[in-house]
Design an enzyme around this catalytic site. Structure first.
Site, PDB file in Angstrom:
ATOM      1  CE  LYS A 418       0.051  -0.417   5.098  1.00 46.15           C
ATOM      2  NZ  LYS A 418      -0.711  -1.161   6.116  1.00 46.15           N
ATOM      3  CE1 TYR A 642      11.915  32.569   0.996  1.00 47.91           C
ATOM      4  CE2 TYR A 642      12.125  30.151   1.343  1.00 47.91           C
ATOM      5  CZ  TYR A 642      11.934  31.256   0.464  1.00 47.91           C
ATOM      6  OH  TYR A 642      11.309  31.155  -0.777  1.00 47.91           O
TER       7      TYR A 642
HETATM    8  C1  LIG Z   1      -0.144  -2.145   6.835  1.00 47.15           C
HETATM    9  C2  LIG Z   1      -0.582  -3.008   7.051  1.00 47.15           C
HETATM   10  C3  LIG Z   1       0.305  -4.386   7.591  1.00 47.15           C
HETATM   11  C4  LIG Z   1       1.692  -4.392   7.300  1.00 47.15           C
HETATM   12  O1  LIG Z   1       2.161  -3.805   8.430  1.00 47.15           O
HETATM   13  P1  LIG Z   1       3.990  -3.589   8.965  1.00 47.15           P
HETATM   14  O2  LIG Z   1       3.932  -3.198  10.250  1.00 47.15           O
HETATM   15  O3  LIG Z   1       4.403  -2.771   7.931  1.00 47.15           O
HETATM   16  O4  LIG Z   1       4.209  -4.974   8.706  1.00 47.15           O
HETATM   17  C5  LIG Z   1      -0.351  -5.493   8.063  1.00 47.15           C
HETATM   18  N1  LIG Z   1      -1.740  -5.454   8.070  1.00 47.15           N
HETATM   19  C6  LIG Z   1      -2.413  -4.549   7.705  1.00 47.15           C
HETATM   20  C7  LIG Z   1      -4.001  -4.734   7.800  1.00 47.15           C
HETATM   21  C8  LIG Z   1      -2.169  -3.205   7.454  1.00 47.15           C
HETATM   22  O5  LIG Z   1      -2.908  -2.152   7.115  1.00 47.15           O
END
Ligand SMILES: *Cc1c(COP(=O)(O)O)cnc(C)c1O
Length: 747
Positions: A418, A642
């Protein structure tokens, strides 16, 4: 009213024009209204007139517009008129005129001959690869008195053309650079084609034929000349160039260049004799950028060059099609086939070059000038001056392999890709992970899943947070949605009924304590009833998510695991088919091996940023790099940046680095909160972080423009950088802006 002029005063004509688009100054120009394949020259008269042209050579068959003060010379064929003019012009000169022809190598030979001869002689050469009936005429019109020799390229595509060219060029010397065996569409046989070429030389006092060309006795007898011995090319050129160097040597000797001069000039032969540009590409690629034109001759030339340059390396040909030449594809394919590259890709207008797929190859990019392919080419270039995010795929491979040791055999692996795979580029990383044989992918939104499918990902993909609007996208791309509420379930089932689908795989999401999305475990009976009564769906998975997996201090995770165990028992009992139970994320999988169930969902650990206990065994996969834009002294008392928030307390030296808050280098890192490393030394930020730049203190160091800068790497780890921004690696990674190039390293 002034009388309408009736003649073109020859002494006042300063130049010849034929393309109304290219006219900058029309005054003094004589415009030839040429009829091309797809155009009627007359259509451009008005445009040329608007730009100041008053004298025109036009077809007697065409319609002549009424334009004040314009003079029209009517001829049967304006191109032939132009060629006659060129022929006449050429006859004004007595110095050697060398005609160069051949299936490939014409432009290379011409440019190299120019390189060898021009320090000693005044050389005129055809511009670019002007070698057509029109191009040759235009080349000849460039002849003038202050010259010692002219080099003219001549190409033919149909029988009969060479005679016209010969008449026009009237060469005194001839060079045949190569003769392709491949059958040319418009000739009956290769013999006919070769004989046609040799016609160019029939009045030459001397002709040299490349030793790469097989000539019969009678063919050799038809010319006055010989086939010079091949000569070993200088370092850096493949031996395929030996016949050409032999030809060059022969011409040089004829023009009384000394052996020593020849030898010296040969040593710095331009790498690139054509308008092609050689670029260092990403991922070990070499790019030949030739986006000048796409005609058959230029393409053959470029393919030949690619072959020479590549040696045994992989050859990839990328052709950018524009709306105007998309019907040309079949013809181009035929030409390309003669050179047998490893891969050929045609890019439709508006599409991108899939640079990610190329490794250690010599990539020839060809396109029309009309098509602005430059930006596309740039994306494949090695970026020495810009800020890049490097993703080390081999580190990901290592982390995955290492992680597997913590899993029971048979536990499936879902990789979370993702948010552009945690900012590292989902398509590329997922393709890599698919090759590494992971079982499943997970994304947050449907469109992320669509992008993966379009990038060739065939493994199942779970969408964690599906938008109700996206039901049809989900089914079209065979994505597996998470179902977390009754309303959402209804909506999805309605969509499936509409599409007439049954047994569609979904994952039921339960909230076991995190209090984010999910059914409550107490709703499990109701959920089961709803699902069993809907033949449209099938439970592919039941899952939950841990809230506190990296914390071993309290028992919250145990509570969640217990709740999930209960759910699993329940579904095992009531479902008559197998499904996947999955609970653990990266940290969870590291600390709670007993709760693996059927599958684990890995994210951050792939990049090496999870599991303090494992840190030593994991390899960091992400580096963030830049290079110094400028180095400058700042005298004591001056302000930097700045708001004048920083005042130099001493005489300082600062370096400007092209990275800013728009890239994810947050503004909170201003004035010493953040730092980068140059030559292994920490350089604190001075002044405020700008949108695209930072200034860092390099006082007392020896730093130059373009020196490499590490933002995240071996000196400043991801964790340390995240800590300086008071956040976690996840946020740093997903905050790396899209505008920075992702570079994938596999070592
Ligand atoms: C992002 C996510 C993961 C992976 O998490 P990590 O901590 O990066 O391993 C697993 N399950 C769900 C539902 C997630 O949203």
């Amino acid at each position: 009213m002034a009388a309408q002029p009736t003649t073109i005063p020859p002494e006042m004509v300063t130049h010849v024009l034929y393309d109304s688009r290219k006219i900058h100054a029309g005054t003094g120009g004589l415009f030839f209204a040429l009829n091309g394949l797809n155009r009627n020259g007359d259509a451009f008269i008005f445009d040329a007139y608007e730009k100041g042209v008053r004298w025109f050579v036009v077809s007697e068959k065409g319609l002549i517009p009424e334009l004040p003060n314009a003079v029209f010379l009517k001829v049967p064929n304006p191109l032939i008129a132009l060629q006659k003019l060129a022929e006449h012009h050429r006859q004004q000169f007595t110095y050697p005129v060398v005609a160069i022809t051949g299936s490939v190598g014409k432009t290379t030979f011409k440019e190299w001959a120019y390189h060898i001869l021009s320090p000693s002689l005044r050389v005129i050469r055809s511009p670019k690869s002007f070698n057509s009936q029109l191009g040759v005429a235009l080349s000849l019109l460039e002849l003038h008195h202050d010259a010692d020799i002219a080099l003219i390229e001549a190409g033919i595509s149909e029988p009969g053309e060479m005679e016209r060219l010969e008449k026009m060029i009237h060469p005194t010397m001839g060079v045949l650079t190569a003769f392709g065996k491949a059958h040319r569409a418009n000739f009956e046989s290769t013999e006919q084609h070769l004989n046609e070429k040799l016609k160019l030389f029939r009045h030459c006092v001397l002709t040299f034929v490349s030793s790469s060309v097989e000539l019969s006795k009678s063919e050799l007898a038809s010319i006055t000349g010989d086939q010079p011995e091949p000569i070993t090319p200088p370092a850096g050129f493949t031996k395929g160039y030996a016949p050409m160097i032999g030809l060059l040597h022969r011409l040089a000797m004829e023009m009384e260049i000394s052996e020593q001069q020849f030898e010296e000039r040969l040593q710095n032969l331009p790498r690139l004799a054509l308008r092609m540009e050689i670029l260092e590409g990403l991922q070990g690629n070499t790019i030949i950028n030739d986006t000048y034109n796409l005609d058959a001759d230029a393409l053959r030339e470029a393919l030949h060059y690619q072959q020479q340059l590549a040696g045994t390396r992989n050859r990839i040909v990328v052709i950018g099609l524009s709306a105007g030449n998309s019907n040309q594809q079949a013809e181009l394919e035929q030409i390309i086939a003669d050179f047998n590259p490893n891969q050929t890709i045609f890019i439709a207008p508006g599409d991108s070059i899939p640079w990610q797929q190329f490794h250690n190859s010599v990539v020839l990019v060809k396109a029309n000038r009309e098509r602005s392919f430059e930006l596309e080419v740039n994306k494949g270039k090695e970026l020495t001056h810009r800020t890049v995010v490097e993703i080390h795929l081999s580190a990901i491979r290592h982390n995955l392999a290492h992680f597997k040791k913590h899993l029971r055999p048979g536990t499936k692996i879902l990789c979370m890709v993702k948010a552009s795979s945690y900012g590292s580029g989902a398509e590329r990383v997922a393709a890599f992970l698919q090759q590494e044989n992971v079982d499943y992918f997970g994304v947050a939104f449907a469109d992320e899943g669509v992008a993966l499918r379009e990038a060739g990902i065939t493994k199942p993909i779970v969408v964690m947070n599906p938008d109700p609007e996206h039901t049809s996208l989900i089914t079209r791309y065979e994505l597996e949605p998470a179902i977390y509420s009754f309303g959402q379930l209804d909506h999805f089932v309605t969509g499936l009924i509409h599409e007439g689908k049954t047994g569609y795989p979904v994952h039921l999401k339960f909230d076991t304590g995190m209090h984010r999305l999910g059914f409550s475990p107490s709703e499990k009976e109701q959920v089961l009833q709803a699902v069993l009564s809907q033949p449209e769906i099938r439970i592919q998975g039941v899952y939950s998510h841990l809230a506190d997996a990296d914390n071993m201090e309290n028992s919250f995770t145990q509570t969640q695991i217990a709740a999930f165990n209960e759910l699993k028992t329940f579904f095992d009992l009531h479902l008559e088919y197998p499904y996947l139970a999955h609970l653990l994320n990266s940290e969870g999988a590291l600390h709670y091996p007993d709760a693996q169930f059927d599958m684990v969902r890995l994210g951050i650990v792939l990049y090496g940023y999870a599991g303090a206990s494992l840190a030593a065994e994991m390899l960091p996969a992400v580096r963030w790099k830049s290079a110094v834009s400028q180095v400058k002294p700042v005298p004591k008392g001056d302000c930097i940046g700045y708001g004048c928030s920083y005042e130099a307390e001493k005489d300082m030296t600062i370096a400007v680095v092209p990275v800013g808050y728009a890239d994810g280098f947050r503004r909170s890192l201003s004035n010493g909160k953040g730092r980068v490393f140059i030559h292994g030394k920490a350089c604190p930020v001075v002044g405020r972080v700008c949108m695209d730049m930072i200034m860092v203190d390099v006082t007392g160091m020896s730093v130059n423009e373009n020196d490499p800068v590490e933002i995240i790497g071996t000196n400043q780890t991801m964790e340390a950088f995240a800590a300086s921004m008071e956040t976690i690696p996840y946020e740093v990674m997903t905050g790396l802006s899209k505008r920075m190039h992702r570079v994938y390293v596999e070592d």
